[in-house]
Design an enzyme around this catalytic site. Structure first.
Site, PDB file in Angstrom:
ATOM      1  N   ASP A  86      -8.937  -6.131  -4.900  1.00 47.45           N
ATOM      2  CA  ASP A  86      -8.608  -4.904  -4.144  1.00 47.45           C
ATOM      3  C   ASP A  86      -9.159  -3.774  -4.945  1.00 47.45           C
ATOM      4  O   ASP A  86      -8.893  -3.841  -6.382  1.00 47.45           O
ATOM      5  CB  ASP A  86      -7.086  -4.800  -3.799  1.00 47.45           C
ATOM      6  CG  ASP A  86      -7.142  -3.355  -3.312  1.00 47.45           C
ATOM      7  OD1 ASP A  86      -7.825  -2.790  -2.645  1.00 47.45           O
ATOM      8  OD2 ASP A  86      -5.822  -2.846  -3.208  1.00 47.45           O
ATOM      9  N   SER A 113       0.824  -1.170   0.086  1.00 49.99           N
ATOM     10  CA  SER A 113      -0.066  -0.093   0.250  1.00 49.99           C
ATOM     11  C   SER A 113       1.067   1.287  -0.056  1.00 49.99           C
ATOM     12  O   SER A 113       1.535   1.410  -0.800  1.00 49.99           O
ATOM     13  CB  SER A 113      -1.080  -0.138   1.297  1.00 49.99           C
ATOM     14  OG  SER A 113      -2.010   1.045   1.199  1.00 49.99           O
ATOM     15  N   HIS A 151      -6.459  -6.094  -0.516  1.00 55.85           N
ATOM     16  CA  HIS A 151      -5.532  -4.917  -0.517  1.00 55.85           C
ATOM     17  C   HIS A 151      -4.300  -5.176   0.390  1.00 55.85           C
ATOM     18  O   HIS A 151      -3.177  -4.987  -0.354  1.00 55.85           O
ATOM     19  CB  HIS A 151      -6.041  -3.605   0.504  1.00 55.85           C
ATOM     20  CG  HIS A 151      -5.281  -2.702   0.082  1.00 55.85           C
ATOM     21  ND1 HIS A 151      -4.658  -2.029  -0.845  1.00 55.85           N
ATOM     22  CD2 HIS A 151      -4.819  -1.686   1.206  1.00 55.85           C
ATOM     23  CE1 HIS A 151      -4.102  -0.734  -0.625  1.00 55.85           C
ATOM     24  NE2 HIS A 151      -4.076  -0.773   0.829  1.00 55.85           N
TER      25      HIS A 151
HETATM   26  C1  LIG Z   1      -2.036   9.467   0.559  1.00 54.50           C
HETATM   27  O1  LIG Z   1      -2.938   8.913  -0.752  1.00 54.50           O
HETATM   28  C2  LIG Z   1      -3.362   7.624  -0.800  1.00 54.50           C
HETATM   29  C3  LIG Z   1      -2.815   6.773   0.320  1.00 54.50           C
HETATM   30  C4  LIG Z   1      -3.234   5.595   0.423  1.00 54.50           C
HETATM   31  C5  LIG Z   1      -2.979   4.454   1.266  1.00 54.50           C
HETATM   32  C6  LIG Z   1      -3.469   3.449   1.636  1.00 54.50           C
HETATM   33  C7  LIG Z   1      -2.910   2.561   2.626  1.00 54.50           C
HETATM   34  O2  LIG Z   1      -1.780   2.602   3.121  1.00 54.50           O
HETATM   35  O3  LIG Z   1      -3.770   1.708   3.319  1.00 54.50           O
HETATM   36  C8  LIG Z   1      -3.210   0.689   4.605  1.00 54.50           C
HETATM   37  O4  LIG Z   1      -2.360  -0.215   4.207  1.00 54.50           O
HETATM   38  C9  LIG Z   1      -1.924  -0.870   5.329  1.00 54.50           C
HETATM   39  C10 LIG Z   1      -1.251  -2.207   4.694  1.00 54.50           C
HETATM   40  O5  LIG Z   1       0.147  -1.632   4.479  1.00 54.50           O
HETATM   41  C11 LIG Z   1      -3.237  -1.634   5.959  1.00 54.50           C
HETATM   42  O6  LIG Z   1      -2.894  -2.459   7.259  1.00 54.50           O
HETATM   43  C12 LIG Z   1      -4.202  -0.310   6.354  1.00 54.50           C
HETATM   44  O7  LIG Z   1      -5.386  -1.034   6.846  1.00 54.50           O
HETATM   45  C13 LIG Z   1      -4.758   0.470   5.037  1.00 54.50           C
HETATM   46  O8  LIG Z   1      -5.418   1.411   5.430  1.00 54.50           O
HETATM   47  C14 LIG Z   1      -4.129   5.093  -0.909  1.00 54.50           C
HETATM   48  C15 LIG Z   1      -4.560   6.136  -1.835  1.00 54.50           C
HETATM   49  O9  LIG Z   1      -5.108   5.782  -3.037  1.00 54.50           O
HETATM   50  C16 LIG Z   1      -5.429   4.364  -3.189  1.00 54.50           C
HETATM   51  C17 LIG Z   1      -4.037   7.449  -1.703  1.00 54.50           C
HETATM   52  O10 LIG Z   1      -4.166   8.262  -2.727  1.00 54.50           O
END
Ligand SMILES: COc1cc(/C=C/C(=O)O[C@@H]2O[C@H](CO)[C@@H](O)[C@H](O)[C@H]2O)cc(OC)c1O
Length: 443
Positions: free
Chosen positions: A367, A159, A420
């Site tokens: 995802d 992520s 995800h």
């Molecule tokens: C700042 O811009 C963005 C950030 C994200 C981040 C998602 C994220 O990290 O999810 C987490 O992942 C971790 C795993 O690494 C999980 O444990 C968490 O529950 C989960 O929330 C996504 C975006 O668009 C798709 C963005 O534009």
């Protein structure tokens, strides 16, 4: 400040001594603000002398490294039983990537997990500064653990971590070029459902929602027509309205895995009451009529249990948490300053892979947060030639997903049935993929 570490042989809620080597500790990464990053190190359960060392980062930004340890690729998990007070129980997870690699789970950026800054100004980090702090962390950690310097070293995560990992790897590779000590044996990196560029992610969120049957042909076609390729800043009312409608329809389901129950993620209410502190809901989309306690059959139930376990004094003592540094432990903390200052990580992917570093990019195929179509699209934009064309990869005689390999040692793989955080949903498949890739075997 000097680093400090502790060998943890027992954990509260775990029956008997831990069947793996766990060390926790702090590494100072910024003197002026007193910034220290907290880590969990689990030694490989196979051949720690020669197995790869993997730095594992969690997304958010500012989800704790413990998420990686207890919910993704590490050797423990919660016993999922209805919570009625006391200390949640934990047990050994055999499908841990520590079966073939030593893993450092890091609380980064500062402010996440147990990482802290004495001066609150230290929390004002962003993509570049937090990545530099990870580099400082690694230099100090390897200086303190020279026995691991010759092992192959990889950086991995999912992520939002997938967005900064190429930047961190870039910093490490520049250090290697300058022959900086300690000379880290960086071999490559792996990222799962990695955040890359917003416009890619949102546009493919829409086409994926269409493919999964969440939005109709009509809505999809109208959005494609009126938004004209810009889904981040809609230029007309029609497009803006359609995007709202699409998000509303997506909010009916769990966007981290379209087939799973929609569950509240974190935020146990009892802590609100007992400590009088406010928990923030993890995702803004989750603010709706759902209760704040997930059902037992929710994949987020373990997240819920982790708050009770982590905020128990016996756990903090066992982990060696410094008193007065972090109030309440939150799995993914929101509300601290963070500068999203890196426009794109594609240049780093390009630079690292062409310079010979190995890369594995994988996608849980259910995802919608970072859909596989989005990841496939930016990988194609690198314009590398194909060395092993799109095919299924297998486990136990079944397709476990699909894969394509490009020149410059870049592999893309899907995880069939993954979400995800793919290892959370498909631990067996992800374990097999990681084992093969880390052992330099084809998928
Ligand atoms: C700042 O811009 C963005 C950030 C994200 C981040 C998602 C994220 O990290 O999810 C987490 O992942 C971790 C795993 O690494 C999980 O444990 C968490 O529950 C989960 O929330 C996504 C975006 O668009 C798709 C963005 O534009």
């Amino acid at each position: 400040s000097p680093s400090s570490s502790k060998v943890v042989t027992h954990l509260p809620g775990f029956d008997g001594p831990l069947p793996f080597y766990l060390e926790t500790g702090y590494v100072g990464v910024e003197e002026e603000t007193g910034t220290e990053l907290f880590y969990y190190f689990v030694k490989s359960e196979r051949s720690p002398g020669t197995d790869p060392v993997l730095l594992w980062l969690t997304g958010g930004p500012r989800c704790s490294g413990f998420t990686g340890l207890a919910f993704e690729v590490g050797p423990i998990k919660y016993v999922l039983a209805p919570y009625s007070g006391g200390l949640p129980q934990i047990e050994y997870k055999p499908l841990s990537w520590t079966k073939m690699a030593s893993i450092i789970f890091l609380d980064s950026p500062v402010g996440s997990g147990f990482s802290y800054a004495r001066d609150p100004k230290g929390n004002e980090v962003g993509d570049y500064s937090s990545s530099l702090q990870v580099q400082t962390f690694l230099n100090k950690w390897f200086t303190d653990h020279p026995q691991y310097l010759s092992n192959p070293f990889y950086i991995g995560g999912e992520s939002y971590a997938g967005r900064v990992i190429p930047l961190i790897a870039q910093y490490i590779s520049e250090g290697i070029e300058k022959m900086q000590q300690p000379l880290i044996n960086l071999k490559g990196y792996l990222v799962g459902n990695p955040v890359t560029e917003k416009n890619y992610d949102i546009s493919f969120r829409i086409s994926s929602a269409h493919g999964f049957g969440i939005i109709s042909d009509q809505i999809y076609e109208a959005a494609m027509k009126s938004c004209k390729g810009d889904f981040v800043n809609p230029t007309n009312q029609l497009c803006a309205g359609l995007l709202r409608k699409i998000e509303n329809l997506i909010s009916e389901i769990s966007d981290g895995h379209v087939l799973y129950k929609k569950c509240v993620l974190d935020a146990p209410k009892p802590f609100d009451d007992a400590l009088g502190r406010k928990f923030l809901l993890e995702e803004s989309t989750q603010i709706n009529a759902l209760p704040s306690r997930p059902d037992l059959d929710c994949f987020t139930y373990g997240y819920y249990l982790s708050y009770f376990w982590m905020n128990n004094n016996s756990t903090r003592n066992a982990l060696g948490i410094k008193e007065g540094t972090i109030g309440e432990w939150v799995r993914c903390i929101k509300g601290l300053p963070y500068a999203f200052d890196m426009p794109s990580n594609i240049p780093y992917h390009l630079n690292l892979t062409t310079r010979g570093y190995r890369a594995l990019v994988y996608s849980g195929d259910h995802d919608l947060i970072v859909p596989l179509l989005s990841t496939q699209a930016w990988i194609r934009s690198l314009n590398f030639s194909i060395v092993d064309d799109w095919r299924a990869w297998h486990l136990d005689g079944q397709a476990a997903g699909f894969t394509i390999a490009y020149t410059n040692n870049l592999t893309f793989a899907t995880i069939k049935g993954g979400g995800h955080t793919a290892p959370e949903y498909q631990p067996k498949e992800c374990f097999a993929m990681a084992r093969r890739w880390l052992d330099n075997e084809p998928l």
